[in-house]
Every structure is written in structure tokens, then in C-alpha cells.
Design a protein around this motif. Structure first.
Motif, PDB file in Angstrom:
ATOM      1  N   ILE A  83       0.030   5.706   0.730  1.00 48.00           N
ATOM      2  CA  ILE A  83      -0.757   5.986  -0.474  1.00 48.00           C
ATOM      3  C   ILE A  83      -0.241   5.156  -1.643  1.00 48.00           C
ATOM      4  O   ILE A  83      -1.013   4.570  -2.396  1.00 48.00           O
ATOM      5  CB  ILE A  83      -0.734   7.487  -0.807  1.00 48.00           C
ATOM      6  CG1 ILE A  83      -1.584   8.244   0.214  1.00 48.00           C
ATOM      7  CG2 ILE A  83      -1.237   7.740  -2.226  1.00 48.00           C
ATOM      8  CD1 ILE A  83      -1.520   9.743   0.094  1.00 48.00           C
ATOM      9  N   MET A  84       1.077   5.091  -1.788  1.00 55.22           N
ATOM     10  CA  MET A  84       1.642   4.320  -2.893  1.00 55.22           C
ATOM     11  C   MET A  84       1.297   2.835  -2.768  1.00 55.22           C
ATOM     12  O   MET A  84       0.955   2.181  -3.749  1.00 55.22           O
ATOM     13  CB  MET A  84       3.157   4.524  -2.973  1.00 55.22           C
ATOM     14  CG  MET A  84       3.544   5.948  -3.339  1.00 55.22           C
ATOM     15  SD  MET A  84       2.703   6.608  -4.810  1.00 55.22           S
ATOM     16  CE  MET A  84       3.306   5.526  -6.080  1.00 55.22           C
ATOM     17  N   GLU A  85       1.357   2.295  -1.551  1.00 56.78           N
ATOM     18  CA  GLU A  85       0.991   0.891  -1.347  1.00 56.78           C
ATOM     19  C   GLU A  85      -0.482   0.658  -1.659  1.00 56.78           C
ATOM     20  O   GLU A  85      -0.842  -0.321  -2.313  1.00 56.78           O
ATOM     21  CB  GLU A  85       1.299   0.467   0.096  1.00 56.78           C
ATOM     22  CG  GLU A  85       2.782   0.363   0.387  1.00 56.78           C
ATOM     23  CD  GLU A  85       3.075   0.149   1.862  1.00 56.78           C
ATOM     24  OE1 GLU A  85       2.131   0.182   2.689  1.00 56.78           O
ATOM     25  OE2 GLU A  85       4.257  -0.031   2.197  1.00 56.78           O
ATOM     26  N   ALA A  86      -1.340   1.553  -1.211  1.00 65.46           N
ATOM     27  CA  ALA A  86      -2.774   1.423  -1.475  1.00 65.46           C
ATOM     28  C   ALA A  86      -3.064   1.585  -2.964  1.00 65.46           C
ATOM     29  O   ALA A  86      -3.911   0.887  -3.521  1.00 65.46           O
ATOM     30  CB  ALA A  86      -3.570   2.445  -0.661  1.00 65.46           C
ATOM     31  N   ASN A  87      -2.337   2.492  -3.623  1.00 61.79           N
ATOM     32  CA  ASN A  87      -2.496   2.674  -5.065  1.00 61.79           C
ATOM     33  C   ASN A  87      -2.131   1.401  -5.814  1.00 61.79           C
ATOM     34  O   ASN A  87      -2.817   1.004  -6.755  1.00 61.79           O
ATOM     35  CB  ASN A  87      -1.605   3.819  -5.557  1.00 61.79           C
ATOM     36  CG  ASN A  87      -2.393   5.020  -5.969  1.00 61.79           C
ATOM     37  OD1 ASN A  87      -3.542   4.914  -6.377  1.00 61.79           O
ATOM     38  ND2 ASN A  87      -1.779   6.178  -5.879  1.00 61.79           N
ATOM     39  N   LEU A  88      -1.042   0.761  -5.399  1.00 61.26           N
ATOM     40  CA  LEU A  88      -0.623  -0.489  -6.024  1.00 61.26           C
ATOM     41  C   LEU A  88      -1.690  -1.562  -5.834  1.00 61.26           C
ATOM     42  O   LEU A  88      -2.059  -2.261  -6.780  1.00 61.26           O
ATOM     43  CB  LEU A  88       0.718  -0.947  -5.453  1.00 61.26           C
ATOM     44  CG  LEU A  88       1.267  -2.248  -6.014  1.00 61.26           C
ATOM     45  CD1 LEU A  88       1.477  -2.142  -7.519  1.00 61.26           C
ATOM     46  CD2 LEU A  88       2.574  -2.599  -5.322  1.00 61.26           C
TER      47      LEU A  88
END
Length: 107
Positions: A83-88
Motif C-alpha cells: 500500500i505504501m509503495e502504491a501510495n508513493l
């Protein structure tokens, strides 16, 4: 039967290309639909939760409520790191879109 499967895969692939093009051009409905297809996977294309989240996030940024709901549901299931990678990625895409929109209208 084999020919039917190949035609089906070709049709799905073409549909995904058209959907992706519309999404990349900022159509929030296409972003949401692309997210749904990436989440579930389609004939010949495996599911990709990370890409699904990215498209849902972009659609949500454009104000689509269904995309916000899909994000909440995914956040219960997807690993935090993904999720954090996709958010970035979504944040970078939003910034790039805003920048190019600004440049386009400034000319």
C-alpha cells in the motif's frame, strides 16, 4: 475452442489497452474500472493488487466515492508495504499530472 480462447484474450487485451488509455488521460471512471480489473484479474492477465490500489487511489483523488470504498476494503487485505509503495506511485502520478496540466495550460 482454442481459437475462441485466443479471440477472447485478444478482445480482453484490447479492452484493457483502451481502458488504460482513458485512465491515463484522467477519466476517473476508467481509473476505477481498471482498478477493478487489476484487482480481480481478467482472461490472460493475472490479478495485481498493487496496480489495482494505484488506480483506485487515482480515481479517489478525482472524487470517485466507489474508489474510496474499494481502497478501504483493500486496506484490510493488502500488505502495508504494498500500500505504501502504491501510495508513493499514486502521489508521484498525481504530481506529474498536475505539473503537465499546469504546463499545458500555461502555453
Amino acid at each position: 475452442m482454442r481459437l475462441l480462447k485466443e479471440q477472447s484474450r485478444d478482445s480482453v487485451a484490447e479492452g484493457m489497452r483502451v481502458l488504460a488509455k482513458a485512465a491515463e488521460q484522467g477519466h476517473k471512471g476508467a481509473m476505477y474500472q481498471l482498478g477493478k480489473r487489476k484487482l480481480a484479474g481478467v482472461v490472460g492477465l493475472p490479478a495485481n493488487k498493487r496496480e489495482a490500489y494505484l488506480w483506485f487511489r487515482l480515481a479517489a483523488e478525482e472524487g470517485m466515492q466507489k474508489a474510496r470504498k474499494a481502497i478501504r476494503e483493500m486496506e484490510r487485505d493488502v500488505f502495508f508495504k504494498q500500500i505504501m509503495e502504491a501510495n508513493l506511485e499514486a502521489h508521484e502520478a498525481i504530481n506529474a499530472y498536475s505539473y503537465y496540466t499546469y504546463i499545458f495550460y500555461m502555453d
